[in-house]
Write a protein that holds these residues in place. Sequence first.
Motif, PDB file in Angstrom:
ATOM      1  N   LYS A  73       0.841  -1.200   0.000  1.00 24.70           N
ATOM      2  CA  LYS A  73       0.000   0.000   0.000  1.00 24.70           C
ATOM      3  C   LYS A  73       0.869   1.240   0.000  1.00 24.70           C
ATOM      4  O   LYS A  73       1.946   1.252   0.598  1.00 24.70           O
ATOM      5  N   VAL A  74       0.377   2.290  -0.663  1.00 29.73           N
ATOM      6  CA  VAL A  74       1.035   3.585  -0.658  1.00 29.73           C
ATOM      7  C   VAL A  74       0.063   4.631  -0.133  1.00 29.73           C
ATOM      8  O   VAL A  74      -1.088   4.700  -0.573  1.00 29.73           O
ATOM      9  N   MET A  75       0.518   5.431   0.815  1.00 30.33           N
ATOM     10  CA  MET A  75      -0.227   6.601   1.277  1.00 30.33           C
ATOM     11  C   MET A  75       0.576   7.814   0.839  1.00 30.33           C
ATOM     12  O   MET A  75       1.700   8.028   1.318  1.00 30.33           O
ATOM     13  N   CYS A  76       0.021   8.597  -0.078  1.00 27.77           N
ATOM     14  CA  CYS A  76       0.814   9.693  -0.632  1.00 27.77           C
ATOM     15  C   CYS A  76      -0.096  10.766  -1.216  1.00 27.77           C
ATOM     16  O   CYS A  76      -1.309  10.587  -1.327  1.00 27.77           O
ATOM     17  N   SER A  77       0.535  11.866  -1.632  1.00 29.84           N
ATOM     18  CA  SER A  77      -0.187  12.959  -2.283  1.00 29.84           C
ATOM     19  C   SER A  77      -0.075  12.907  -3.793  1.00 29.84           C
ATOM     20  O   SER A  77      -0.970  13.360  -4.502  1.00 29.84           O
ATOM     21  N   LEU A  82       6.005  12.291 -12.976  1.00 32.40           N
ATOM     22  CA  LEU A  82       5.893  13.539 -13.720  1.00 32.40           C
ATOM     23  C   LEU A  82       5.995  13.333 -15.229  1.00 32.40           C
ATOM     24  O   LEU A  82       5.637  14.214 -16.004  1.00 32.40           O
ATOM     25  N   LYS A  83       6.474  12.155 -15.636  1.00 25.04           N
ATOM     26  CA  LYS A  83       6.714  11.913 -17.055  1.00 25.04           C
ATOM     27  C   LYS A  83       5.810  10.820 -17.618  1.00 25.04           C
ATOM     28  O   LYS A  83       6.176  10.098 -18.542  1.00 25.04           O
ATOM     29  N   GLY A  84       4.622  10.686 -17.055  1.00 19.45           N
ATOM     30  CA  GLY A  84       3.686   9.703 -17.595  1.00 19.45           C
ATOM     31  C   GLY A  84       3.560   8.476 -16.717  1.00 19.45           C
ATOM     32  O   GLY A  84       3.852   8.494 -15.524  1.00 19.45           O
ATOM     33  N   ARG A  85       3.133   7.376 -17.317  1.00 17.45           N
ATOM     34  CA  ARG A  85       2.832   6.158 -16.581  1.00 17.45           C
ATOM     35  C   ARG A  85       4.079   5.548 -15.951  1.00 17.45           C
ATOM     36  O   ARG A  85       5.176   5.637 -16.481  1.00 17.45           O
ATOM     37  N   THR A  86       3.863   4.956 -14.780  1.00  9.89           N
ATOM     38  CA  THR A  86       4.937   4.292 -14.052  1.00  9.89           C
ATOM     39  C   THR A  86       4.477   2.888 -13.679  1.00  9.89           C
ATOM     40  O   THR A  86       3.337   2.494 -13.939  1.00  9.89           O
ATOM     41  N   ILE A  87       5.351   2.158 -13.010  1.00  7.91           N
ATOM     42  CA  ILE A  87       4.996   0.828 -12.530  1.00  7.91           C
ATOM     43  C   ILE A  87       3.833   0.902 -11.556  1.00  7.91           C
ATOM     44  O   ILE A  87       3.018  -0.034 -11.470  1.00  7.91           O
ATOM     45  N   PHE A  88       3.717   2.027 -10.826  1.00 10.76           N
ATOM     46  CA  PHE A  88       2.584   2.166  -9.916  1.00 10.76           C
ATOM     47  C   PHE A  88       1.269   2.103 -10.682  1.00 10.76           C
ATOM     48  O   PHE A  88       0.323   1.439 -10.248  1.00 10.76           O
ATOM     49  N   ASP A  89       1.175   2.797 -11.810  1.00 14.45           N
ATOM     50  CA  ASP A  89      -0.060   2.790 -12.595  1.00 14.45           C
ATOM     51  C   ASP A  89      -0.417   1.364 -13.018  1.00 14.45           C
ATOM     52  O   ASP A  89      -1.588   0.966 -12.968  1.00 14.45           O
ATOM     53  N   GLU A  90       0.580   0.605 -13.443  1.00 12.75           N
ATOM     54  CA  GLU A  90       0.346  -0.772 -13.874  1.00 12.75           C
ATOM     55  C   GLU A  90      -0.164  -1.633 -12.722  1.00 12.75           C
ATOM     56  O   GLU A  90      -1.143  -2.377 -12.862  1.00 12.75           O
ATOM     57  N   LEU A  91       0.494  -1.533 -11.580  1.00 14.52           N
ATOM     58  CA  LEU A  91       0.111  -2.347 -10.429  1.00 14.52           C
ATOM     59  C   LEU A  91      -1.250  -1.933  -9.877  1.00 14.52           C
ATOM     60  O   LEU A  91      -2.081  -2.790  -9.517  1.00 14.52           O
ATOM     61  N   TYR A  92      -1.494  -0.630  -9.826  1.00 14.90           N
ATOM     62  CA  TYR A  92      -2.777  -0.152  -9.297  1.00 14.90           C
ATOM     63  C   TYR A  92      -3.915  -0.552 -10.224  1.00 14.90           C
ATOM     64  O   TYR A  92      -4.982  -0.988  -9.769  1.00 14.90           O
ATOM     65  N   GLY A  93      -3.679  -0.425 -11.532  1.00 10.22           N
ATOM     66  CA  GLY A  93      -4.709  -0.816 -12.490  1.00 10.22           C
ATOM     67  C   GLY A  93      -5.030  -2.294 -12.439  1.00 10.22           C
ATOM     68  O   GLY A  93      -6.171  -2.707 -12.710  1.00 10.22           O
ATOM     69  N   ALA A  94      -4.040  -3.098 -12.053  1.00  5.82           N
ATOM     70  CA  ALA A  94      -4.229  -4.546 -11.964  1.00  5.82           C
ATOM     71  C   ALA A  94      -4.710  -4.980 -10.582  1.00  5.82           C
ATOM     72  O   ALA A  94      -4.887  -6.177 -10.342  1.00  5.82           O
ATOM     73  N   GLY A  95      -4.927  -4.028  -9.688  1.00 13.99           N
ATOM     74  CA  GLY A  95      -5.392  -4.350  -8.341  1.00 13.99           C
ATOM     75  C   GLY A  95      -4.332  -4.999  -7.465  1.00 13.99           C
ATOM     76  O   GLY A  95      -4.660  -5.681  -6.486  1.00 13.99           O
ATOM     77  N   LYS A  96      -3.051  -4.744  -7.778  1.00 15.89           N
ATOM     78  CA  LYS A  96      -1.966  -5.390  -7.037  1.00 15.89           C
ATOM     79  C   LYS A  96      -1.317  -4.480  -6.003  1.00 15.89           C
ATOM     80  O   LYS A  96      -0.377  -4.893  -5.321  1.00 15.89           O
TER      81      LYS A  96
END
Length: 226
Positions: A73-77, A82-96
């Motif tokens: 889990k990440v708690m953040c603002s 800043l430069k587009g999609r990251t591994i976070f986007d991939e993992l979050y989109g996959a529910g991981k």
Amino acid sequence: MIDKRVSSLADAVAGIKDDSVILVGGFGSSGRPADLMEALLDLGVRGLTIVANNATVGDDIVSELMRAGRIRKVMCSFPRGLKGRTIFDELYGAGKIELELVPQGTLAERIRAGAAGIGGFYTRTAAGTRLAEGKETRVIDGETYVLEAPIKGDVALIKGLRGDRWGNLVYHRGARINNPVMAGAARLVVAQVRQIVPLGTLDPEHIITPGVFVDRLVEVPNERKA
């Protein structure tokens, strides 16, 4: 004799357990204790909750931890780079991976509340938005306020510029963002600094984090940047 120094990054993170809540200082990669986080990756702990201003800026140590499946889990603002999609986007989109999105000022104040022993506070930020769903609200002077809970960590990883063996720390300009307040909000506080100096070298007027808040101190003269 008080001596907070440890000889290696491995010793600095020794004993950190799976499922820990880790407070990570800095703003983006500025002021982030990247070397301590790399040592956390080497340690192999899993199920971590990371509390930080940013999730990942892209190609950095946080993305390495995410790719290795260490962060639950990440708690953040700012969860996105800043430069587009990251591994976070991939993992979050996959529910991981889980996300708790917290407005920047609210995040800082929740951590400060955790450090100060305050049970919570009311703020207008997020009132009337999805971020306020499920939270207690009150009307004060005709305005709706949201009750926010304090944030406390099992471990705080922070980064200073210089420190002494007592754990007193000074910072470099804006790199002190979140680092000092996080030092008061965790049971174990581990700091990396570019240089450990003799006692008496640091001007008391310039010490931002007193050594009483620091448990371990490691010198990293050749720090990684992200």
